[in-house]
Motif scaffolding. Structure first.
Motif, PDB file in Angstrom:
ATOM      1  N   ARG A  83     -12.230   2.390   3.624  1.00 36.92           N
ATOM      2  CA  ARG A  83     -10.915   1.934   3.179  1.00 36.92           C
ATOM      3  C   ARG A  83     -10.589   0.551   3.732  1.00 36.92           C
ATOM      4  N   ILE A 126      -0.282  -7.058  -3.866  1.00 29.67           N
ATOM      5  CA  ILE A 126      -1.095  -5.924  -3.398  1.00 29.67           C
ATOM      6  C   ILE A 126      -0.890  -4.711  -4.301  1.00 29.67           C
ATOM      7  N   LEU A 132       0.818  -1.215   0.000  1.00 28.92           N
ATOM      8  CA  LEU A 132       0.000   0.000   0.000  1.00 28.92           C
ATOM      9  C   LEU A 132       0.852   1.266   0.000  1.00 28.92           C
ATOM     10  N   VAL A 175     -11.106  -2.541  -7.669  1.00 29.71           N
ATOM     11  CA  VAL A 175     -10.724  -1.730  -6.509  1.00 29.71           C
ATOM     12  C   VAL A 175     -11.167  -0.287  -6.711  1.00 29.71           C
ATOM     13  N   SER A 192      -5.478 -10.782  -3.712  1.00 33.35           N
ATOM     14  CA  SER A 192      -4.019 -10.713  -3.687  1.00 33.35           C
ATOM     15  C   SER A 192      -3.397 -11.898  -2.968  1.00 33.35           C
ATOM     16  N   LEU A 230      -9.377  -6.121  -2.002  1.00 32.90           N
ATOM     17  CA  LEU A 230      -7.969  -6.151  -2.419  1.00 32.90           C
ATOM     18  C   LEU A 230      -7.220  -7.349  -1.859  1.00 32.90           C
ATOM     19  N   ASN A 270      -2.725  -5.351  -7.738  1.00 35.06           N
ATOM     20  CA  ASN A 270      -4.187  -5.363  -7.664  1.00 35.06           C
ATOM     21  C   ASN A 270      -4.769  -4.035  -7.192  1.00 35.06           C
ATOM     22  N   LYS A 271      -3.950  -3.213  -6.559  1.00 39.09           N
ATOM     23  CA  LYS A 271      -4.428  -1.917  -6.090  1.00 39.09           C
ATOM     24  C   LYS A 271      -4.885  -1.027  -7.255  1.00 39.09           C
ATOM     25  N   ARG A 272      -4.322  -1.278  -8.439  1.00 34.40           N
ATOM     26  CA  ARG A 272      -4.674  -0.478  -9.618  1.00 34.40           C
ATOM     27  C   ARG A 272      -5.773  -1.131 -10.452  1.00 34.40           C
ATOM     28  N   ILE A 292      -9.794  -2.827   1.442  1.00 38.22           N
ATOM     29  CA  ILE A 292      -8.534  -3.580   1.539  1.00 38.22           C
ATOM     30  C   ILE A 292      -8.788  -5.037   1.907  1.00 38.22           C
TER      31      ILE A 292
END
Length: 307
Positions: free
Chosen positions: A216, A197, A121, A206, A228, A224, A200-202, A220
């Protein structure tokens, strides 16, 4: 799901037979086990012939393997050269190594995944760079160096723990050995979680969850982290068998009489029954762990379904 499990169990049969056959052949070409029984002195021909008949070593190799597998399916893993049943050795060794492996896996899950999430993150920030450098150092340092260093500092210099583990080998005594055993795998779990992480955050799902205004923490943990963790679960699942079979160095350093210790003694004394028996059980552990990992995929990712 039921049909998939049955199909996987059937696929495990030829894998198990092939792996045990390969192990049996490799162990039997290590050397003459009868020579190991007699120590430094050479056995006289009559004694050697009697021992070969007693342990079935006078038969062809394929017949020895067939006889061994027939006994395995009845729960008989043979007799060690000291006269003790291999199952008795397993009954004392496997519980210790299982406890050690559980401690190591808990370190991997608790510390490795937590550090991976934090660095994933915060990719590119100082905490990310620091953790990457530390994990690289841990991976580069051999396990026996880490074990001896922690044993010297924590056990001898600072006296926080006992330098060696007692025969009971409770969970409290296995914390430091478990950390040593898990050190390299923990570093890999951290780096693997971080990469997964960060990628997959992009992802679109998400962004959609964030656009919906979800908290948030829920984004996560619910969206997310679950997706992940698939490669991380794969690594940890296959690492269970590797930790149990690769604990030889750690168990030698901390005087733990587990699977690694028995394998070391069996190889040193060319005790084929002990080595093949223990490795056969480890093969089963690998196969079952891989099956459980595949089933966990559907839990982590609802898009995965098994017919």
């Amino acid at each position: 799901m039921g049909r998939y499990v049955v199909r996987r169990l059937l696929q495990m049969i030829p894998v198990f037979l092939g792996a045990t056959l390969l192990i049996f052949l490799m162990v039997n070409v290590m050397g003459d086990p009868i020579a190991g029984l007699c120590g430094e002195r050479q056995c006289d021909p009559a004694t050697a012939a009697q021992l070969r008949r007693e342990f079935g070593l006078d038969k062809p190799l394929w017949q020895q393997y067939a006889t061994y597998m027939g006994h395995v399916f009845t729960g008989d893993f043979g007799t060690a050269f000291n006269g003790q049943n291999v199952t008795e050795l397993m009954a004392t060794a496997f519980p210790v190594t299982i406890r050690l492996t559980v401690v190591a896996i808990l370190f991997e899950i608790a510390i490795g995944i937590a550090l991976g999430v934090v660095t994933g993150l915060r990719r590119g920030r100082p905490v990310d760079t620091t953790v990457l450098l530390v994990t690289l150092v841990v991976i580069s340092v051999p396990t026996f160096v880490t074990g001896l260093l922690l044993q010297l500092l924590l056990g001898v210099e600072w006296r926080w723990v006992r330098p060696s583990v007692s025969p009971d080998a409770g969970f409290g005594e296995l914390i430091v050995p478990g950390l040593v055993l898990a050190s390299v795998s923990l570093a890999y779990v951290t780096r693997l979680t971080r990469t997964s992480i960060a990628e997959n955050k992009r992802s679109d799902y998400v962004r959609t969850a964030i656009a919906k205004g979800l908290p948030r923490r829920r984004v996560i943990t619910r969206h997310l982290l679950r997706n992940s963790l698939i490669p991380v679960v794969t690594f940890i699942g296959t690492d269970i068998g590797a930790l149990m079979g690769g604990a030889i160095v750690t168990e030698r350093i901390f005087n733990i009489h587990g699977v690694g210790y028995q394998l070391y003694q069996g190889i040193l004394r060319q005790n084929t029954q002990t080595v093949v028996g223990f490795v056969t059980v480890l093969v089963l552990v690998f196969l079952v762990a891989n099956l459980l990992v595949d089933l966990l995929y559907a839990v982590l990712d609802p898009r995965i379904r098994y017919a």
